[in-house]
Design a protein around this motif. Sequence first.
Motif, PDB file in Angstrom:
ATOM      1  N   LEU A 175      55.306  43.213  23.398  1.00 44.81           N
ATOM      2  CA  LEU A 175      54.810  42.360  24.482  1.00 44.81           C
ATOM      3  C   LEU A 175      55.712  41.139  24.656  1.00 44.81           C
ATOM      4  CD1 LEU A 175      50.922  42.441  24.033  1.00 44.81           C
ATOM      5  CD2 LEU A 175      52.334  43.785  25.587  1.00 44.81           C
ATOM      6  N   LEU A 176      56.118  40.559  23.545  1.00 50.09           N
ATOM      7  CA  LEU A 176      56.995  39.394  23.625  1.00 50.09           C
ATOM      8  C   LEU A 176      58.373  39.774  24.173  1.00 50.09           C
ATOM      9  CD1 LEU A 176      56.039  37.565  20.318  1.00 50.09           C
ATOM     10  CD2 LEU A 176      55.600  36.770  22.653  1.00 50.09           C
ATOM     11  N   GLU A 177      58.825  40.963  23.867  1.00 53.18           N
ATOM     12  CA  GLU A 177      60.109  41.397  24.410  1.00 53.18           C
ATOM     13  C   GLU A 177      60.027  41.604  25.923  1.00 53.18           C
ATOM     14  OE1 GLU A 177      63.778  44.179  22.943  1.00 53.18           O
ATOM     15  OE2 GLU A 177      61.751  44.924  22.605  1.00 53.18           O
ATOM     16  N   GLN A 178      58.883  42.126  26.399  1.00 58.03           N
ATOM     17  CA  GLN A 178      58.699  42.230  27.841  1.00 58.03           C
ATOM     18  C   GLN A 178      58.674  40.833  28.467  1.00 58.03           C
ATOM     19  OE1 GLN A 178      58.881  44.381  30.123  1.00 58.03           O
ATOM     20  NE2 GLN A 178      58.075  43.170  31.827  1.00 58.03           N
ATOM     21  N   ALA A 179      58.015  39.894  27.798  1.00 60.59           N
ATOM     22  CA  ALA A 179      58.013  38.513  28.294  1.00 60.59           C
ATOM     23  C   ALA A 179      59.437  37.965  28.361  1.00 60.59           C
ATOM     24  CB  ALA A 179      57.142  37.632  27.396  1.00 60.59           C
ATOM     25  N   GLU A 180      60.299  38.352  27.411  1.00 59.35           N
ATOM     26  CA  GLU A 180      61.702  37.945  27.476  1.00 59.35           C
ATOM     27  C   GLU A 180      62.368  38.476  28.745  1.00 59.35           C
ATOM     28  OE1 GLU A 180      63.668  37.283  23.135  1.00 59.35           O
ATOM     29  OE2 GLU A 180      63.325  39.358  23.718  1.00 59.35           O
ATOM     30  N   ARG A 181      62.074  39.729  29.080  1.00 61.00           N
ATOM     31  CA  ARG A 181      62.661  40.293  30.299  1.00 61.00           C
ATOM     32  C   ARG A 181      62.192  39.539  31.535  1.00 61.00           C
ATOM     33  NH1 ARG A 181      62.165  45.223  27.149  1.00 61.00           N
ATOM     34  NH2 ARG A 181      60.009  45.565  27.845  1.00 61.00           N
TER      35      ARG A 181
END
Length: 320
Positions: free
Chosen positions: A104-110
């Motif tokens: 989820l945090l990696e998607q937030a990075e995107r």
Amino acid sequence: MNLLFVADPLASFKTYKDSTFAMMREAQRRGHRISACEPQDMSWQTGARVTARVRHITLTGQLDDWFVADAQRPDGREAVAGFDAVIMRKDPPFDSEYFYSTHLLEQAEREGARVFNKPAALRDHPEKLAILEFAQFSGPTLVTRSADDIKRFHAEHGDIILKPLDGMGGMGIFRVKQDGLNLGSITETLNKHGTQSVMVQKFLPEIAQGDKRVLVIGGKPVPYSLARIPQGSEVRGNLAAGGLGVAQPLSKRDFEIAEALGPVLAARGLLLAGVDVIGDYVTEINVTSPTCFQEIFDQTGFDVAAMFVDALEQAVAAAS
């Protein structure tokens, strides 16, 4: 900056020693706005950004009632990417839910979020396995599911330590001496009859002088370590297992290790790491929620939290 801390429940913080609290206190002192959530507060819906049910807080300066919640949106939900920086500070275990949180945090990075430590780096950097990449700094170590492999390692080294790969705070650590007493039973307990991997290491007698936590921030070592010294008949130095924490200047070898590992870890998106050193050898590289900020500050006056927030500000500015 608006900062979001993803952490354990605020009510569970032991503020007299909590490193996340120290980070928050220093950030607020500099005028940054503090918000917090737990991993389970994050969600991601089709066609929408990753959001979290957050609490905007102000620290009171007290150790007990240490924060007050500020006004927020009616549902408390905000886009994670709307914050200037997200600091992932959830304690282990690194279980499936922690793993999903990094996605989820990696998607937030995107979507534009700046997350420290980087979610992909948390996933790709298992804290115990990581030392095998740096063989020049680690003692004899084996990771295996095989009871026969463990027996052979014990026959070669005589005095060994066994521990689970997902443990924390000294949980599940066993010492087996030359006589091999209970080696089979301990192996079965840890490897679940061959279904789970175990880390086995040669016992380092230097543990009597402490298991040193060497903090590396922004690729640079904090000049003091916290030596966690076993007490009584205990083999574990972990503070959670009753170890005594003694801050001390880094040795020449500590600096050598930290200065070699620091740039590598920083380049991978690990703003903060805790390198554990016994004698001359690295035994773990902690990246999920390294601690010991306050113990080092209390005993030496060196402000680890200030060094961390300096590095955070610089990293955010560089990414802007």
